[in-house]
Design a protein around this motif. Structure first.
Motif, PDB file in Angstrom:
ATOM      1  N   MET A  23       0.849  -1.182   0.000  1.00 10.64           N
ATOM      2  CA  MET A  23       0.000   0.000   0.000  1.00 10.64           C
ATOM      3  C   MET A  23       0.891   1.241   0.000  1.00 10.64           C
ATOM      4  N   ALA A  24       0.524   2.242  -0.782  1.00  9.94           N
ATOM      5  CA  ALA A  24       1.311   3.463  -0.875  1.00  9.94           C
ATOM      6  C   ALA A  24       1.279   4.225   0.451  1.00  9.94           C
ATOM      7  N   ASP A  25       2.431   4.822   0.798  1.00 18.31           N
ATOM      8  CA  ASP A  25       2.514   5.601   2.030  1.00 18.31           C
ATOM      9  C   ASP A  25       1.921   6.991   1.859  1.00 18.31           C
ATOM     10  N   ASN A  26       1.900   7.479   0.609  1.00 17.13           N
ATOM     11  CA  ASN A  26       1.445   8.845   0.352  1.00 17.13           C
ATOM     12  C   ASN A  26       0.242   8.847  -0.568  1.00 17.13           C
ATOM     13  N   LEU A  27      -0.599   9.849  -0.401  1.00 14.37           N
ATOM     14  CA  LEU A  27      -1.687  10.072  -1.342  1.00 14.37           C
ATOM     15  C   LEU A  27      -1.071  10.758  -2.548  1.00 14.37           C
ATOM     16  N   THR A  28      -1.071  10.076  -3.678  1.00  9.81           N
ATOM     17  CA  THR A  28      -0.328  10.546  -4.844  1.00  9.81           C
ATOM     18  C   THR A  28      -0.938  11.761  -5.533  1.00  9.81           C
ATOM     19  N   HIS A  29      -2.169  12.108  -5.214  1.00 15.84           N
ATOM     20  CA  HIS A  29      -2.811  13.244  -5.866  1.00 15.84           C
ATOM     21  C   HIS A  29      -2.585  14.566  -5.125  1.00 15.84           C
ATOM     22  N   PHE A  30      -1.604  14.586  -4.215  1.00 12.72           N
ATOM     23  CA  PHE A  30      -1.234  15.808  -3.509  1.00 12.72           C
ATOM     24  C   PHE A  30       0.266  16.011  -3.615  1.00 12.72           C
ATOM     25  N   ASP A  31       0.681  17.281  -3.801  1.00 15.19           N
ATOM     26  CA  ASP A  31       2.117  17.572  -3.842  1.00 15.19           C
ATOM     27  C   ASP A  31       2.641  17.757  -2.424  1.00 15.19           C
ATOM     28  N   GLU A  32       3.914  18.161  -2.310  1.00 16.91           N
ATOM     29  CA  GLU A  32       4.556  18.303  -0.988  1.00 16.91           C
ATOM     30  C   GLU A  32       3.887  19.352  -0.109  1.00 16.91           C
ATOM     31  N   GLN A  33       3.217  20.328  -0.748  1.00 18.62           N
ATOM     32  CA  GLN A  33       2.525  21.378   0.003  1.00 18.62           C
ATOM     33  C   GLN A  33       1.060  21.020   0.281  1.00 18.62           C
ATOM     34  N   GLY A  34       0.632  19.834  -0.144  1.00 13.54           N
ATOM     35  CA  GLY A  34      -0.741  19.411   0.085  1.00 13.54           C
ATOM     36  C   GLY A  34      -1.731  19.911  -0.949  1.00 13.54           C
ATOM     37  N   ARG A  35      -1.222  20.424  -2.062  1.00 17.40           N
ATOM     38  CA  ARG A  35      -2.098  20.909  -3.131  1.00 17.40           C
ATOM     39  C   ARG A  35      -2.456  19.762  -4.066  1.00 17.40           C
ATOM     40  N   ALA A  36      -3.692  19.779  -4.542  1.00 16.50           N
ATOM     41  CA  ALA A  36      -4.147  18.734  -5.463  1.00 16.50           C
ATOM     42  C   ALA A  36      -3.381  18.826  -6.781  1.00 16.50           C
ATOM     43  N   ARG A  37      -3.089  17.641  -7.349  1.00 12.74           N
ATOM     44  CA  ARG A  37      -2.393  17.591  -8.627  1.00 12.74           C
ATOM     45  C   ARG A  37      -2.762  16.309  -9.359  1.00 12.74           C
ATOM     46  N   MET A  38      -2.678  16.366 -10.671  1.00 11.79           N
ATOM     47  CA  MET A  38      -2.814  15.152 -11.464  1.00 11.79           C
ATOM     48  C   MET A  38      -1.450  14.473 -11.436  1.00 11.79           C
ATOM     49  N   VAL A  39      -1.417  13.206 -11.162  1.00 15.69           N
ATOM     50  CA  VAL A  39      -0.163  12.465 -11.067  1.00 15.69           C
ATOM     51  C   VAL A  39       0.546  12.490 -12.416  1.00 15.69           C
ATOM     52  N   ASP A  40       1.854  12.746 -12.401  1.00 13.79           N
ATOM     53  CA  ASP A  40       2.652  12.748 -13.627  1.00 13.79           C
ATOM     54  C   ASP A  40       3.047  11.301 -13.942  1.00 13.79           C
ATOM     55  N   VAL A  41       2.499  10.767 -15.019  1.00 11.47           N
ATOM     56  CA  VAL A  41       2.765   9.380 -15.403  1.00 11.47           C
ATOM     57  C   VAL A  41       3.693   9.295 -16.610  1.00 11.47           C
ATOM     58  N   SER A  42       4.295  10.422 -17.004  1.00 12.92           N
ATOM     59  CA  SER A  42       5.087  10.459 -18.239  1.00 12.92           C
ATOM     60  C   SER A  42       6.279   9.509 -18.219  1.00 12.92           C
ATOM     61  N   ALA A  43       6.847   9.208 -17.067  1.00 10.39           N
ATOM     62  CA  ALA A  43       8.004   8.317 -16.997  1.00 10.39           C
ATOM     63  C   ALA A  43       7.614   6.834 -16.954  1.00 10.39           C
ATOM     64  N   LYS A  44       6.342   6.554 -16.808  1.00  6.77           N
ATOM     65  CA  LYS A  44       5.886   5.169 -16.734  1.00  6.77           C
ATOM     66  C   LYS A  44       5.854   4.535 -18.121  1.00  6.77           C
ATOM     67  N   SER A  45       6.031   3.236 -18.154  1.00  5.29           N
ATOM     68  CA  SER A  45       5.930   2.494 -19.408  1.00  5.29           C
ATOM     69  C   SER A  45       4.480   2.122 -19.678  1.00  5.29           C
ATOM     70  N   ASP A  46       4.145   2.027 -20.956  1.00 10.32           N
ATOM     71  CA  ASP A  46       2.829   1.523 -21.328  1.00 10.32           C
ATOM     72  C   ASP A  46       2.777   0.027 -21.034  1.00 10.32           C
ATOM     73  N   THR A  47       1.756  -0.390 -20.316  1.00 14.23           N
ATOM     74  CA  THR A  47       1.534  -1.817 -20.060  1.00 14.23           C
ATOM     75  C   THR A  47       0.056  -2.111 -20.231  1.00 14.23           C
ATOM     76  N   GLU A  48      -0.255  -3.384 -20.390  1.00 17.77           N
ATOM     77  CA  GLU A  48      -1.660  -3.786 -20.447  1.00 17.77           C
ATOM     78  C   GLU A  48      -2.250  -3.654 -19.055  1.00 17.77           C
ATOM     79  N   ARG A  49      -3.405  -3.030 -18.984  1.00 21.30           N
ATOM     80  CA  ARG A  49      -4.092  -2.793 -17.711  1.00 21.30           C
ATOM     81  C   ARG A  49      -5.515  -3.338 -17.819  1.00 21.30           C
ATOM     82  N   ARG A  50      -5.998  -3.830 -16.710  1.00 21.86           N
ATOM     83  CA  ARG A  50      -7.355  -4.388 -16.665  1.00 21.86           C
ATOM     84  C   ARG A  50      -7.911  -4.170 -15.269  1.00 21.86           C
ATOM     85  N   ALA A  51      -9.195  -3.840 -15.192  1.00 20.81           N
ATOM     86  CA  ALA A  51      -9.857  -3.694 -13.892  1.00 20.81           C
ATOM     87  C   ALA A  51     -11.278  -4.220 -13.990  1.00 20.81           C
ATOM     88  N   VAL A  52     -11.720  -4.847 -12.905  1.00 22.39           N
ATOM     89  CA  VAL A  52     -13.087  -5.344 -12.801  1.00 22.39           C
ATOM     90  C   VAL A  52     -13.684  -4.753 -11.524  1.00 22.39           C
TER      91      VAL A  52
END
Length: 159
Positions: free
Chosen positions: A1-30
């Motif tokens: 489980m993640a230690d931090n809420l990823t949708h907040f920056d260091e100052q606690g401001r809301a942000r869209m998570v930057d996923v630009s460094a992530k690789s494209d992978t197959e994703r599935r959710a039910v």
């Protein structure tokens, strides 16, 4: 489980998570949820109401909802959905309609929100179509059932 809420920056401001460094992978959710009725109301809805086939209309609404997820959830990334199915099935023992959504993509972030949005939209559509018959029905048990792909790995709620 993640230690931090990823949708907040260091100052606690809301942000869209930057996923630009992530690789494209197959994703599935039910995801899954249900609309629960009294027995009498369930029987009426199951037999069909004046507005038409509740299940097929709710399935279509779920598809439409999943496709609009990033417009509804402020920090959710818009994703190219490569596969999407929504099923609305009666549960005779619990006097409920069970909604299950499966969403797939190939990308940098998962489709859990799309699956959950599909379920909620379909459940709300069942509610809307049946509210004249039963205002006491409830939407309940909306949950992520499983997900695969991505850095955080797989998740399976089990039965």
């Amino acid at each position: 489980m993640a230690d931090n809420l990823t949708h907040f920056d260091e100052q606690g401001r809301a942000r869209m998570v930057d996923v630009s460094a992530k690789s494209d992978t197959e994703r599935r959710a039910v995801a899954r949820g249900r609309v629960v009725f009294s027995k009498e109301s369930f029987d009426k809805v199951r037999a069909g109401v004046k507005k038409g086939d509740v299940a097929s209309i709710a399935e279509l609404a779920g598809v439409m909802g999943a496709k609009q997820t990033s417009s509804l959830i402020p920090l959710c990334h818009p994703l190219p959905i490569t596969g999407l199915s929504v099923r609305v099935e009666p549960d005779e023992k619990k006097f409920a309609f069970v909604v299950t959504a499966e969403v797939k993509t190939t990308g940098k972030t998962g489709v859990e929100m799309e699956a959950l949005t599909a379920v909620m939209t379909a459940c709300l559509t069942v509610y809307d179509m049946a509210k004249a018959v039963d205002k006491s029905m409830t939407i309940e048990g909306v949950e992520l059932v499983e997900k695969s792909g991505g850095k955080s790995g797989d998740f399976n709620r089990g039965k």
